[in-house]
Motif scaffolding. Sequence first.
Motif, PDB file in Angstrom:
ATOM      1  N   ASP A   1       0.850  -1.195   0.000  1.00  0.00           N
ATOM      2  CA  ASP A   1       0.000   0.000   0.000  1.00  0.00           C
ATOM      3  C   ASP A   1       0.885   1.244   0.000  1.00  0.00           C
ATOM      4  O   ASP A   1       1.663   1.454   0.931  1.00  0.00           O
ATOM      5  CB  ASP A   1      -0.901  -0.006   1.239  1.00  0.00           C
ATOM      6  CG  ASP A   1      -1.981   1.070   1.187  1.00  0.00           C
ATOM      7  OD1 ASP A   1      -1.885   1.968   0.333  1.00  0.00           O
ATOM      8  OD2 ASP A   1      -2.912   1.004   2.005  1.00  0.00           O
TER       9      ASP A   1
ATOM     10  N   ASN B   1      -0.124   4.241   0.383  1.00  0.00           N
ATOM     11  CA  ASN B   1      -0.738   5.254   1.233  1.00  0.00           C
ATOM     12  C   ASN B   1      -0.349   5.001   2.686  1.00  0.00           C
ATOM     13  O   ASN B   1      -0.932   4.158   3.363  1.00  0.00           O
ATOM     14  CB  ASN B   1      -2.263   5.210   1.068  1.00  0.00           C
ATOM     15  CG  ASN B   1      -2.957   6.339   1.814  1.00  0.00           C
ATOM     16  OD1 ASN B   1      -2.451   6.841   2.812  1.00  0.00           O
ATOM     17  ND2 ASN B   1      -4.120   6.726   1.316  1.00  0.00           N
TER      18      ASN B   1
ATOM     19  N   GLN C   1      -0.751   6.768   5.360  1.00  0.00           N
ATOM     20  CA  GLN C   1      -1.755   7.113   6.367  1.00  0.00           C
ATOM     21  C   GLN C   1      -2.766   5.994   6.560  1.00  0.00           C
ATOM     22  O   GLN C   1      -3.374   5.882   7.619  1.00  0.00           O
ATOM     23  CB  GLN C   1      -2.463   8.410   5.968  1.00  0.00           C
ATOM     24  CG  GLN C   1      -1.557   9.635   6.045  1.00  0.00           C
ATOM     25  CD  GLN C   1      -2.293  10.918   5.731  1.00  0.00           C
ATOM     26  OE1 GLN C   1      -3.369  10.898   5.122  1.00  0.00           O
ATOM     27  NE2 GLN C   1      -1.730  12.038   6.138  1.00  0.00           N
ATOM     28  N   ARG C   2      -2.962   5.172   5.544  1.00  0.00           N
ATOM     29  CA  ARG C   2      -3.842   4.022   5.706  1.00  0.00           C
ATOM     30  C   ARG C   2      -3.056   2.775   6.075  1.00  0.00           C
ATOM     31  O   ARG C   2      -3.485   1.984   6.908  1.00  0.00           O
ATOM     32  CB  ARG C   2      -4.646   3.755   4.426  1.00  0.00           C
ATOM     33  CG  ARG C   2      -5.661   2.620   4.631  1.00  0.00           C
ATOM     34  CD  ARG C   2      -6.486   2.343   3.408  1.00  0.00           C
ATOM     35  NE  ARG C   2      -5.763   1.531   2.439  1.00  0.00           N
ATOM     36  CZ  ARG C   2      -6.374   0.866   1.461  1.00  0.00           C
ATOM     37  NH1 ARG C   2      -7.688   0.947   1.327  1.00  0.00           N
ATOM     38  NH2 ARG C   2      -5.675   0.149   0.614  1.00  0.00           N
TER      39      ARG C   2
ATOM     40  N   THR D   1      -5.657   1.469  -3.301  1.00  0.00           N
ATOM     41  CA  THR D   1      -5.105   2.777  -3.652  1.00  0.00           C
ATOM     42  C   THR D   1      -4.019   2.671  -4.714  1.00  0.00           C
ATOM     43  O   THR D   1      -3.623   3.674  -5.296  1.00  0.00           O
ATOM     44  CB  THR D   1      -4.522   3.465  -2.405  1.00  0.00           C
ATOM     45  OG1 THR D   1      -3.636   2.558  -1.742  1.00  0.00           O
ATOM     46  CG2 THR D   1      -5.617   3.880  -1.450  1.00  0.00           C
TER      47      THR D   1
ATOM     48  N   GLU E   1     -11.248   1.715   2.624  1.00  0.00           N
ATOM     49  CA  GLU E   1     -10.317   2.763   3.026  1.00  0.00           C
ATOM     50  C   GLU E   1     -10.091   2.783   4.533  1.00  0.00           C
ATOM     51  O   GLU E   1      -9.015   3.090   5.004  1.00  0.00           O
ATOM     52  CB  GLU E   1     -10.831   4.132   2.560  1.00  0.00           C
ATOM     53  CG  GLU E   1     -10.724   4.334   1.056  1.00  0.00           C
ATOM     54  CD  GLU E   1      -9.284   4.298   0.570  1.00  0.00           C
ATOM     55  OE1 GLU E   1      -8.387   4.724   1.317  1.00  0.00           O
ATOM     56  OE2 GLU E   1      -9.051   3.835  -0.553  1.00  0.00           O
ATOM     57  N   SER E   2     -11.095   2.472   5.326  1.00  0.00           N
ATOM     58  CA  SER E   2     -10.969   2.499   6.778  1.00  0.00           C
ATOM     59  C   SER E   2     -10.140   1.316   7.260  1.00  0.00           C
ATOM     60  O   SER E   2     -10.397   0.174   6.864  1.00  0.00           O
ATOM     61  CB  SER E   2     -12.352   2.443   7.426  1.00  0.00           C
ATOM     62  OG  SER E   2     -12.258   2.087   8.783  1.00  0.00           O
ATOM     63  N   PRO E   3      -9.119   1.538   8.116  1.00  0.00           N
ATOM     64  CA  PRO E   3      -8.341   0.414   8.646  1.00  0.00           C
ATOM     65  C   PRO E   3      -9.207  -0.613   9.368  1.00  0.00           C
ATOM     66  O   PRO E   3      -8.992  -1.815   9.246  1.00  0.00           O
ATOM     67  CB  PRO E   3      -7.358   1.092   9.608  1.00  0.00           C
ATOM     68  CG  PRO E   3      -7.215   2.478   9.085  1.00  0.00           C
ATOM     69  CD  PRO E   3      -8.570   2.834   8.545  1.00  0.00           C
TER      70      PRO E   3
ATOM     71  N   SER F   1     -11.153  -2.581   6.843  1.00  0.00           N
ATOM     72  CA  SER F   1     -10.214  -3.457   6.141  1.00  0.00           C
ATOM     73  C   SER F   1      -9.895  -4.684   6.980  1.00  0.00           C
ATOM     74  O   SER F   1      -9.835  -5.807   6.475  1.00  0.00           O
ATOM     75  CB  SER F   1      -8.919  -2.697   5.820  1.00  0.00           C
ATOM     76  OG  SER F   1      -9.131  -1.706   4.846  1.00  0.00           O
TER      77      SER F   1
END
Length: 221
Positions: free
Chosen positions: A128, A130, A132-133, A176, A204-206, A209
């Motif tokens: 990933d 991203n 931040q995610r 992403t 998108e939300s941890p 996920s």
Amino acid sequence: MGKPPSLSDETVAIDRRQQVRVVANGSVIVYGLETARGRLANISSAGMLVRLTESTPRCRCGEPVDVELHLDRTGATWLRFRGDVVRSDEFELAISFISVPIDFADIVQDALVSALEGAALPHVLLVDPNAQRRAPFAALLRRAGCRVAEVTAPLDAIRHLGSSAIHSWVVAIASTIPAATADELQRFLKESDAPVDVRMLRHESPTSSLAWFTATTRRSG
């Protein structure tokens, strides 16, 4: 830069005939002409691979160094030994040991036993870009008992799988990543001989996920 305390006289030479590489976590400080800091990637009775926390190379290939290592284990203490830098770039240092503390072989063996004891838990490679995610999701996976490695790009994932001592991975590819690239990585891994289980993360939300990851793991288990 300051040097670490001198090694104890109780050191042993390295027998390189039997080398078991252990995937382990820990903090590393390397003292050479300058000081480098990083995280342990893997270790054997003959050497270690360190992922640098700074991108600027601090040690030269062939340079003798003193090393301090603190494994991420309850009750661990700082270990000190000597080695030579055998590979150096802006991201990693490979160090070949010259001498180690007398009980270092037992410490490596304990780390190997711990790795084997955790073999029943999923080893997850999280792909990933991203951060931040990726970081919160990785933290949730670790809290759930998974062993997690993180990379940002498909090529890094392929390199990691090729160099890993772990024989079975769950590869979680984030949505992403551009769709064509993610699909290409998924297809490549499924067509390869590598014993990997590929998952595409669509949330998108941890937390969501993790819920999805847990549900699909149970269905495939």
